[in-house]
Design a protein around this motif. Structure first.
Motif, PDB file in Angstrom:
ATOM      1  N   LEU A   1      10.390   6.129  -6.494  1.00 59.27           N
ATOM      2  CA  LEU A   1       9.126   6.861  -6.536  1.00 59.27           C
ATOM      3  C   LEU A   1       8.268   6.419  -7.712  1.00 59.27           C
ATOM      4  CD1 LEU A   1      10.465  10.464  -5.800  1.00 59.27           C
ATOM      5  CD2 LEU A   1       9.415   8.867  -4.187  1.00 59.27           C
ATOM      6  N   HIS A   2       7.024   6.056  -7.399  1.00 62.15           N
ATOM      7  CA  HIS A   2       6.102   5.686  -8.474  1.00 62.15           C
ATOM      8  C   HIS A   2       4.674   5.690  -7.944  1.00 62.15           C
ATOM      9  CE1 HIS A   2       5.201   4.130 -12.451  1.00 62.15           C
ATOM     10  NE2 HIS A   2       4.276   3.386 -11.875  1.00 62.15           N
ATOM     11  N   ALA A   3       3.725   6.006  -8.817  1.00 69.79           N
ATOM     12  CA  ALA A   3       2.301   5.951  -8.478  1.00 69.79           C
ATOM     13  C   ALA A   3       1.616   4.997  -9.436  1.00 69.79           C
ATOM     14  CB  ALA A   3       1.668   7.335  -8.560  1.00 69.79           C
ATOM     15  N   HIS A   4       1.099   3.909  -8.912  1.00 68.80           N
ATOM     16  CA  HIS A   4       0.396   2.911  -9.708  1.00 68.80           C
ATOM     17  C   HIS A   4      -1.080   3.305  -9.796  1.00 68.80           C
ATOM     18  CE1 HIS A   4       3.884   0.180  -9.505  1.00 68.80           C
ATOM     19  NE2 HIS A   4       4.013   0.626  -8.274  1.00 68.80           N
ATOM     20  N   GLN A   5      -1.557   3.595 -10.994  1.00 65.17           N
ATOM     21  CA  GLN A   5      -2.930   4.049 -11.207  1.00 65.17           C
ATOM     22  C   GLN A   5      -3.845   2.847 -11.440  1.00 65.17           C
ATOM     23  OE1 GLN A   5      -3.884   7.080 -10.772  1.00 65.17           O
ATOM     24  NE2 GLN A   5      -1.983   8.259 -10.869  1.00 65.17           N
ATOM     25  N   LEU A   6      -4.828   2.656 -10.543  1.00 64.12           N
ATOM     26  CA  LEU A   6      -5.647   1.451 -10.535  1.00 64.12           C
ATOM     27  C   LEU A   6      -7.127   1.795 -10.544  1.00 64.12           C
ATOM     28  CD1 LEU A   6      -3.737  -0.235  -7.558  1.00 64.12           C
ATOM     29  CD2 LEU A   6      -3.194  -0.465  -9.995  1.00 64.12           C
ATOM     30  N   SER A   7      -7.903   1.079 -11.354  1.00 61.86           N
ATOM     31  CA  SER A   7      -9.363   1.182 -11.343  1.00 61.86           C
ATOM     32  C   SER A   7      -9.929  -0.208 -11.082  1.00 61.86           C
ATOM     33  CB  SER A   7      -9.887   1.725 -12.677  1.00 61.86           C
ATOM     34  OG  SER A   7      -9.430   3.039 -12.904  1.00 61.86           O
ATOM     35  N   PHE A   8     -10.864  -0.309 -10.124  1.00 61.12           N
ATOM     36  CA  PHE A   8     -11.329  -1.603  -9.650  1.00 61.12           C
ATOM     37  C   PHE A   8     -12.711  -1.937 -10.190  1.00 61.12           C
ATOM     38  CE2 PHE A   8      -8.070  -0.205  -6.788  1.00 61.12           C
ATOM     39  CZ  PHE A   8      -7.375  -1.360  -6.488  1.00 61.12           C
ATOM     40  N   ASN A   9     -12.943  -3.227 -10.369  1.00 57.07           N
ATOM     41  CA  ASN A   9     -14.211  -3.731 -10.875  1.00 57.07           C
ATOM     42  C   ASN A   9     -15.369  -3.335  -9.969  1.00 57.07           C
ATOM     43  OD1 ASN A   9     -16.333  -6.029 -11.166  1.00 57.07           O
ATOM     44  ND2 ASN A   9     -15.059  -6.213 -12.989  1.00 57.07           N
ATOM     45  N   ASP A  10     -16.537  -3.137 -10.576  1.00 59.93           N
ATOM     46  CA  ASP A  10     -17.718  -2.707  -9.817  1.00 59.93           C
ATOM     47  C   ASP A  10     -18.395  -3.845  -9.055  1.00 59.93           C
ATOM     48  OD1 ASP A  10     -17.454  -0.099 -10.709  1.00 59.93           O
ATOM     49  OD2 ASP A  10     -18.731  -0.427 -12.451  1.00 59.93           O
ATOM     50  N   ASP A  11     -18.046  -5.091  -9.347  1.00 62.26           N
ATOM     51  CA  ASP A  11     -18.834  -6.216  -8.845  1.00 62.26           C
ATOM     52  C   ASP A  11     -18.523  -6.627  -7.418  1.00 62.26           C
ATOM     53  OD1 ASP A  11     -20.037  -6.333 -11.324  1.00 62.26           O
ATOM     54  OD2 ASP A  11     -18.625  -7.816 -12.103  1.00 62.26           O
ATOM     55  N   ASP A  12     -17.269  -6.533  -6.996  1.00 64.44           N
ATOM     56  CA  ASP A  12     -16.895  -7.073  -5.692  1.00 64.44           C
ATOM     57  C   ASP A  12     -15.639  -6.374  -5.194  1.00 64.44           C
ATOM     58  OD1 ASP A  12     -16.957  -8.635  -3.445  1.00 64.44           O
ATOM     59  OD2 ASP A  12     -16.364 -10.503  -4.428  1.00 64.44           O
ATOM     60  N   GLU A  13     -15.356  -6.541  -3.900  1.00 60.98           N
ATOM     61  CA  GLU A  13     -14.151  -5.983  -3.337  1.00 60.98           C
ATOM     62  C   GLU A  13     -12.924  -6.691  -3.909  1.00 60.98           C
ATOM     63  OE1 GLU A  13     -14.723  -6.706   0.807  1.00 60.98           O
ATOM     64  OE2 GLU A  13     -13.895  -8.738   0.714  1.00 60.98           O
ATOM     65  N   SER A  14     -11.774  -6.022  -3.835  1.00 61.13           N
ATOM     66  CA  SER A  14     -10.529  -6.574  -4.358  1.00 61.13           C
ATOM     67  C   SER A  14      -9.487  -6.644  -3.250  1.00 61.13           C
ATOM     68  CB  SER A  14      -9.993  -5.702  -5.502  1.00 61.13           C
ATOM     69  OG  SER A  14     -10.904  -5.667  -6.585  1.00 61.13           O
ATOM     70  N   LEU A  15      -8.605  -7.629  -3.353  1.00 59.02           N
ATOM     71  CA  LEU A  15      -7.508  -7.797  -2.402  1.00 59.02           C
ATOM     72  C   LEU A  15      -6.183  -7.739  -3.144  1.00 59.02           C
ATOM     73  CD1 LEU A  15      -8.728 -10.790  -0.176  1.00 59.02           C
ATOM     74  CD2 LEU A  15      -8.781  -8.359   0.398  1.00 59.02           C
ATOM     75  N   ILE A  16      -5.235  -6.968  -2.606  1.00 56.90           N
ATOM     76  CA  ILE A  16      -3.887  -6.879  -3.160  1.00 56.90           C
ATOM     77  C   ILE A  16      -2.888  -7.133  -2.040  1.00 56.90           C
ATOM     78  CG2 ILE A  16      -2.158  -5.399  -4.240  1.00 56.90           C
ATOM     79  CD1 ILE A  16      -4.354  -3.902  -5.631  1.00 56.90           C
ATOM     80  N   TYR A  17      -1.963  -8.058  -2.289  1.00 56.65           N
ATOM     81  CA  TYR A  17      -0.858  -8.261  -1.349  1.00 56.65           C
ATOM     82  C   TYR A  17       0.279  -7.324  -1.742  1.00 56.65           C
ATOM     83  CZ  TYR A  17       3.149 -10.296   1.013  1.00 56.65           C
ATOM     84  OH  TYR A  17       4.275 -10.460   1.780  1.00 56.65           O
ATOM     85  N   VAL A  18       0.840  -6.614  -0.752  1.00 54.66           N
ATOM     86  CA  VAL A  18       1.926  -5.666  -1.001  1.00 54.66           C
ATOM     87  C   VAL A  18       3.110  -5.991  -0.102  1.00 54.66           C
ATOM     88  CG1 VAL A  18       2.642  -3.253  -0.953  1.00 54.66           C
ATOM     89  CG2 VAL A  18       0.338  -3.839  -1.699  1.00 54.66           C
ATOM     90  N   ARG A  19       4.269  -6.116  -0.704  1.00 57.66           N
ATOM     91  CA  ARG A  19       5.542  -6.255   0.017  1.00 57.66           C
ATOM     92  C   ARG A  19       6.363  -5.008  -0.290  1.00 57.66           C
ATOM     93  NH1 ARG A  19       9.789 -10.431   1.125  1.00 57.66           N
ATOM     94  NH2 ARG A  19      11.809  -9.450   0.702  1.00 57.66           N
ATOM     95  N   SER A  20       6.835  -4.304   0.721  1.00 60.81           N
ATOM     96  CA  SER A  20       7.609  -3.090   0.474  1.00 60.81           C
ATOM     97  C   SER A  20       8.585  -2.852   1.624  1.00 60.81           C
ATOM     98  CB  SER A  20       6.694  -1.868   0.312  1.00 60.81           C
ATOM     99  OG  SER A  20       6.135  -1.513   1.563  1.00 60.81           O
ATOM    100  N   ASP A  21       9.591  -2.025   1.352  1.00 61.40           N
ATOM    101  CA  ASP A  21      10.529  -1.637   2.403  1.00 61.40           C
ATOM    102  C   ASP A  21      10.390  -0.150   2.735  1.00 61.40           C
ATOM    103  OD1 ASP A  21      11.613  -0.530   0.134  1.00 61.40           O
ATOM    104  OD2 ASP A  21      13.636  -1.290   0.447  1.00 61.40           O
ATOM    105  N   GLY A  22       9.206   0.399   2.508  1.00 55.92           N
ATOM    106  CA  GLY A  22       8.948   1.793   2.816  1.00 55.92           C
ATOM    107  C   GLY A  22       7.465   2.086   2.746  1.00 55.92           C
TER     108      GLY A  22
END
Length: 276
Positions: free
Chosen positions: A245-266
């Motif tokens: 269990l974990h919550a990753h707290q993220l704030s994104f730049n105002d200039d452009d969209e962001s892409l994140i690749y996620v690999r998980s087993d749940g």
């Protein structure tokens, strides 16, 4: 209704805080902190440089790797002993049969390279960076004389051909503005899957996971990652992950969209933080 919605969001954030407090382990590594070496020491700087994000590419285990290709790099025809998946982070790459015409894959594009399949990898006139993922190792490069057919087939997907779905907030059943495209795997609990998440500019959100294993790589954009004690700036090629269990707290730049690749087993959830 606006008051009720704010209360729901605040309640969600309280839950996220408790999840963070009870997490088993997490790790955050900025692109500047990576340890680089040559993928093939015999070729040195004429070949790609490599950095492990998780795992160890030289051992029999899953691993996430960054590869940095020199300008106008072109490999000889070759094969790998294991299959891998790749996502382009920077520049443009071509990965295909040696006789295929160049199809340049830009940032956010995805490909699969089966074990034993003869191919070449080339870069355009910019330094190119890609994220590479393996389920087993070691990750080896062999001559085309070692080719074999393992039953899989190669696959290239230009980012413009991605099909995106809206992520809906479970607590309010409203669209979050975040989109997802699944790339591989199974959605069954306990089974691994890989996906790209697209975040709109300027949002602040928690990526909340209850998966046994979650690995995430920033493909595009800029993130401020908030831990309980500090704020860390992440650029493309940076990594964060967690076990349990974990919550990753993220704030994104105002200039452009962001892409994140996620690999998980749940499962993982996206919970938007209220704007100040």
């Amino acid at each position: 209704m606006k008051i009720i919605s704010k209360l729901i969001v605040l309640l969600s954030l309280t839950i996220v805080t408790k999840v963070t407090a009870n997490q088993e382990s997490f790790r955050v590594v900025s692109a500047e902190e990576l340890n680089w070496g040559y993928l093939n020491p015999a070729r040195g700087d004429k070949g790609p440089s490599a950095a492990d994000l998780w795992g160890d590419r030289t051992k029999d285990m899953p691993a996430g790797i960054l590869l940095k290709f020199p300008k106008r790099f072109s490999s000889p025809p070759h094969v790998h002993n294991i299959s891998y998946r790749g996502v382009v982070i920077d520049g443009e790459l071509h990965n295909d049969d040696p006789n295929a015409a160049n199809i340049w894959l830009p940032t956010g594009s995805y490909w699969i390279q089966p074990a034993g399949e003869v191919h070449i990898t080339t870069a355009n006139d910019k330094q190119s960076v890609a994220f590479i993922e393996i389920n087993t190792g070691p990750y080896l490069v062999k001559s085309s004389q070692n080719a074999f057919d393992n039953g899989e087939r190669p696959f290239n997907m230009h980012t413009k051909n991605s099909v995106w779905s809206d992520i809906v907030a479970k607590e309010s059943m409203t669209k979050t503005g975040v989109k997802i495209t699944y790339l591989w795997g199974s959605l069954e609990e306990g089974e691994f899957r890989g996906a790209l998440l697209k975040f709109p500019p300027g949002v602040s959100a928690a990526l909340s996971s209850k998966a046994n294993t979650l690995h995430a790589v920033l493909i595009k954009g800029k993130i401020a990652y908030q831990t309980q004690s500090s704020l860390k700036t992440l650029k493309p090629g940076s990594y964060f992950g967690s076990n349990g269990l974990h919550a990753h707290q993220l704030s994104f730049n105002d200039d452009d969209e962001s892409l994140i690749y996620v690999r998980s087993d749940g499962e993982f959830d996206i919970i938007l933080n209220p704007k100040p």
